[in-house]
Design an enzyme around this catalytic site. Sequence first.
Site, short mmCIF file in Angstrom:
data_model
loop_
_atom_site.label_atom_id
_atom_site.label_comp_id
_atom_site.label_asym_id
_atom_site.label_seq_id
_atom_site.Cartn_x
_atom_site.Cartn_y
_atom_site.Cartn_z
N ASP A 1 0.85 -1.19 0.00
CA ASP A 1 0.00 0.00 0.00
C ASP A 1 0.89 1.24 0.00
OD1 ASP A 1 -2.89 0.88 0.41
OD2 ASP A 1 -1.82 2.03 1.93
N ASP B 1 -3.56 2.62 -5.50
CA ASP B 1 -2.33 2.64 -4.70
C ASP B 1 -2.11 1.36 -3.91
OD1 ASP B 1 -4.30 2.99 -2.74
OD2 ASP B 1 -2.93 4.16 -1.49
N GLU B 2 -2.78 0.27 -4.28
CA GLU B 2 -2.52 -0.97 -3.54
C GLU B 2 -2.62 -2.21 -4.43
OE1 GLU B 2 -5.49 -2.35 -0.66
OE2 GLU B 2 -6.78 -0.71 -1.28
MG LIG Z 1 -2.46 3.98 0.57
#
Ligand SMILES: [Mg+2]
EC number: 2.7.7.7
Length: 386
Positions: A13, A128-129
Amino acid sequence: MYDPSEPRICHIDMDSYFVSTEILRYPDLKGVAAVVGGGSQHQPKVMADGTRQYARLKDYVGRGVVTTSTYEARALGVFSGMGLMKSAKLAPEAVLLPTDFQRYKHYSVLFKNAVRSIAPTIQDVGIDEIYVDLNGIPDDVRTIAQSIKDAVREATEGLTCSIGLAQSKLVAKIASDLQKPNGLTIVPASAIPDIIWPLAVGKVNGIGPKASSKLNTLGIMTIGDLAKANPALLQETFGRTYSEWLLRAAHGIDRRPVTTERESKSMSRETTFDRDLHPKGDRERLGEIFTRLCIQVSEDLKRKGYVGRTVGIKLRFHDFQTVTRDYTVPEVSDDPVVIRRAATECLRRVKLDKRIRLLGVRVSTLERKDPAQMRAPRQTDLFDSV
Ligand SMILES: [Mg+2]
């Protein structure tokens, strides 16, 4: 050295992602309480002496929400998903930056490609992950994790990520959040009682606020409490399927593999009008159609058992110019109200000065709906909240 007993399911993350990509271009904001949100308004002004002047949270008027906050802003109680006007009460002087999704997408591609160069089995779960399966990579997990962090930093001009490693996606996801920013948390199965059990039940992805508060009323506050809970009592409250899932989750049991292909990429609905509509003159009619599209997409998602994180709109003007905008919501959803709000955020970022011939709404970055969200269908009055 490769050790087959090490946990090899990885959740990565990016740390305070949107605002971190902003700080790359505004390095003077390093260490400052700042948030991203509120659409494209409030661009920083460059002054005559070359310094920049930023908007502050207290300047904001509207219904926008925080998409990401820096750790300094979080220390003041400002978190993603919070209304900007509400957060202004906690941190009036915090810097407010406009959202720039092109930029976040750009760095997202760089981040994912950097990870892929080291570990190719990647499941994309958001801007974002990602989940990564490290099986088959001939090195110990600490070394691989460090190479991933280095590659990400290198590819993104210095962005950091946090990594969780476990035997399941469920535990890896909890682990990546434990030592942010720039964390690396390894949780072998034997460490679950020590590391995972003291955490609040809501830390499990799939135990939402509703299930959490129900569990709390049963005296089940931590994941450890849940692991030791009476199965009959759980079943009485949550039904068989979800209560069984809850117990497995509390023990870190989750056999979902890291899947590299999405089963379905997006769901969308669009409509071409019989006559071109004017953004001002036909405002009401456009609003109705917009709402209806959001409801239809929400129903498609529900019927097929998906939730999505990215809401997009498509507009085609009378001259066939077509524009699209995306907005990522903090939590996956199939809720028509959430979709409508996010779609409205997208619409705010379009210059509406021409007649419109087509309008579309799309939800992407889909995930299979998990049992917790299936348990509690939200009854909402859509027209109250748009
Ligand atoms: Mg994040």
